[in-house]
Motif scaffolding. Structure first.
Motif, PDB file in Angstrom:
ATOM      1  N   ALA A 193       0.835  -1.215   0.000  1.00  0.00           N
ATOM      2  CA  ALA A 193       0.000   0.000   0.000  1.00  0.00           C
ATOM      3  C   ALA A 193       0.867   1.261   0.000  1.00  0.00           C
ATOM      4  N   LYS A 194       1.936   1.265   0.796  1.00  0.00           N
ATOM      5  CA  LYS A 194       2.795   2.453   0.869  1.00  0.00           C
ATOM      6  C   LYS A 194       3.653   2.599  -0.395  1.00  0.00           C
ATOM      7  N   ALA A 195       4.057   1.469  -0.986  1.00  0.00           N
ATOM      8  CA  ALA A 195       4.819   1.554  -2.249  1.00  0.00           C
ATOM      9  C   ALA A 195       3.964   2.231  -3.314  1.00  0.00           C
ATOM     10  N   ALA A 196       2.670   1.899  -3.322  1.00  0.00           N
ATOM     11  CA  ALA A 196       1.772   2.527  -4.295  1.00  0.00           C
ATOM     12  C   ALA A 196       1.658   4.027  -4.024  1.00  0.00           C
ATOM     13  N   VAL A 197       1.704   4.415  -2.749  1.00  0.00           N
ATOM     14  CA  VAL A 197       1.641   5.853  -2.437  1.00  0.00           C
ATOM     15  C   VAL A 197       2.914   6.553  -2.936  1.00  0.00           C
ATOM     16  N   ASP A 198       4.070   5.898  -2.770  1.00  0.00           N
ATOM     17  CA  ASP A 198       5.309   6.510  -3.274  1.00  0.00           C
ATOM     18  C   ASP A 198       5.257   6.681  -4.798  1.00  0.00           C
ATOM     19  N   ALA A 199       4.658   5.701  -5.482  1.00  0.00           N
ATOM     20  CA  ALA A 199       4.489   5.831  -6.941  1.00  0.00           C
ATOM     21  C   ALA A 199       3.533   6.984  -7.247  1.00  0.00           C
ATOM     22  N   MET A 200       2.457   7.069  -6.467  1.00  0.00           N
ATOM     23  CA  MET A 200       1.469   8.150  -6.658  1.00  0.00           C
ATOM     24  C   MET A 200       2.133   9.523  -6.486  1.00  0.00           C
ATOM     25  N   THR A 201       3.038   9.602  -5.517  1.00  0.00           N
ATOM     26  CA  THR A 201       3.776  10.856  -5.286  1.00  0.00           C
ATOM     27  C   THR A 201       4.455  11.315  -6.580  1.00  0.00           C
ATOM     28  N   ARG A 202       5.119  10.361  -7.254  1.00  0.00           N
ATOM     29  CA  ARG A 202       5.844  10.737  -8.480  1.00  0.00           C
ATOM     30  C   ARG A 202       4.876  11.091  -9.610  1.00  0.00           C
ATOM     31  N   HIS A 203       3.816  10.288  -9.772  1.00  0.00           N
ATOM     32  CA  HIS A 203       2.843  10.574 -10.843  1.00  0.00           C
ATOM     33  C   HIS A 203       2.212  11.953 -10.653  1.00  0.00           C
ATOM     34  N   LEU A 204       1.761  12.227  -9.421  1.00  0.00           N
ATOM     35  CA  LEU A 204       1.059  13.496  -9.193  1.00  0.00           C
ATOM     36  C   LEU A 204       2.026  14.678  -9.276  1.00  0.00           C
ATOM     37  N   VAL A 206       4.432  14.951 -11.320  1.00  0.00           N
ATOM     38  CA  VAL A 206       4.596  15.228 -12.749  1.00  0.00           C
ATOM     39  C   VAL A 206       3.341  15.917 -13.310  1.00  0.00           C
ATOM     40  N   GLU A 207       2.168  15.371 -12.947  1.00  0.00           N
ATOM     41  CA  GLU A 207       0.934  15.923 -13.526  1.00  0.00           C
ATOM     42  C   GLU A 207       0.564  17.289 -12.964  1.00  0.00           C
ATOM     43  N   TRP A 208       0.828  17.507 -11.663  1.00  0.00           N
ATOM     44  CA  TRP A 208       0.344  18.721 -11.006  1.00  0.00           C
ATOM     45  C   TRP A 208       1.421  19.787 -10.797  1.00  0.00           C
ATOM     46  N   GLY A 209       2.673  19.459 -11.159  1.00  0.00           N
ATOM     47  CA  GLY A 209       3.744  20.459 -11.043  1.00  0.00           C
ATOM     48  C   GLY A 209       3.408  21.766 -11.751  1.00  0.00           C
TER      49      GLY A 209
END
Ligand code: NAP
Length: 304
Positions: A193-204, A206-209
């Motif tokens: 679950a936390k690994a998926a959050v770390d991936a989400m951190t990178r995706h968001l 990039v998208e929301w920068g």
């Protein structure tokens, strides 16, 4: 040697606090049309009523921030808010909200915006965890942890984006863990679950920068005075043996985590996004994986 910032075990505010950062780090200097005025930053902290989240709320408030602390138990966040306001003199709005329920999140964010007019910072700290071997983990138990940690983090981030960050920018810090860096026994649910959050951190990030939103993860190691350590650490003897083999040879405390979150959320980290900051005294590099814990767990379940 650097002096350790003091902490207390319970969900209480610190009796004394020595500033390391500038005390008005989270004051917000805004240029108004006719005059300059100070407005204070506002942080929305899920899981802010206890443990690490409580200390993050306190340290943020000591640096000029107002907070919204949100979790399922209204009693828990209300009691925490009283303590935080008394210790810091800043405002704290306690709200009951389950991160798995988007309508409840929308209502809570609306209420926070009505109260403060803005939200600058989101700390996704809500999580659930327990020890269990993968072979004994029910389908529902795995899903529940992913629902709270991963989907909950997405839900709250998405609502805040929609309601405020998209048009005004913002900062998000996701509290994750080091479990998945090497794989850890009895923790496949939380590590995944936390690994998926770390991936989400990178995706968001990039998208929301482009909307001036910075997003980072902070992965604590074992932290004293927390429910996490009480539930997952094992016996006090086991905890201290594990702590002693880590590079700094001790557990971390909640104030140390709060200081690192403060750094990530503050203008000191204005060019930092999409990254994970591990704050564990180097523990993940050296701690042996506790396979004896797996064996103990399996033999005790076999006796039931
Ligand atoms: P904690 O005190 O149990 O904090 C978890 C908080 O999440 C509680 O305040 C809880 O409040 C809230 N929560 C749980 N489920 C929720 C839901 N469905 N909706 C809304 N809120 C919910 O534990 P902690 O040990 O301080 O951990 C805080 C964070 O640090 C967690 O993300 C944890 O994974 C991470 N972490 C901790 C350690 C450690 O050593 N303690 C190590 C690595 C990572 P309610 O029950 O009122 O909802």
């Amino acid at each position: 040697m650097a002096q350790l910032p003091p902490d207390v075990e319970e969900d209480e505010c610190l009796p004394e606090y020595r500033y390391l950062f500038c005390p008005d780090l989270l004051h917000d200097l805004l240029k108004c049309h006719f005059f300059s005025c100070f407005r204070d930053k506002v942080a929305f902290i899920t899981g802010g009523g206890s443990g690490i989240g409580f200390r993050i709320a306190e340290i943020f408030m000591r640096h000029g921030c107002h907070t919204v602390i949100a979790s399922r138990s209204l009693l828990r966040v209300s009691m925490a808010a009283k303590k935080l306001i008394a210790a810091t003199g800043r405002q704290c709005l306690p709200l009951s909200m389950d991160v798995r329920a988007p309508p409840a999140i929308m209502a809570a964010v609306d209420q926070a915006l009505k109260e403060f007019g803005k939200i600058d910072i989101l700390i996704n700290g809500a999580a659930g965890n327990f020890l269990c071997p993968a072979s004994a983990l029910s389908f529902n138990a795995f899903r529940t942890v992913v629902d709270i940690d991963t989907i909950g983090t997405f839900n709250v981030s998405r609502v805040l984006y929609e309601k405020f960050f998209r048009d005004h920018g913002g900062v998000i810090v996701n509290i994750t863990a080091t479990l998945n860096l090497r794989g850890q026994v009895l923790q496949v649910h939380a590590g995944s679950a936390k690994a998926a959050v770390d991936a989400m951190t990178r995706h968001l990030a990039v998208e929301w920068g482009p909307q001036n939103i910075r997003i980072n993860s902070l992965a604590p190691g074992p932290i004293s005075g927390t429910e996490g350590l009480r539930r997952l650490g094992g016996s006090p003897a086991r905890v201290s043996t594990k702590a002693l083999v880590s590079p700094l040879q001790r557990l971390g405390n909640k104030t140390e985590i709060a200081h690192s979150v403060l750094y990530l959320a503050s203008p000191l980290a204005s060019f930092v996004t999409g990254t994970m900051l591990v704050v564990d005294g180097g523990a993940w590099l050296t701690s042996p994986n506790d396979t004896k814990q797996l064996a103990d767990f399996e033999s005790s379940s076999a006796k039931l």
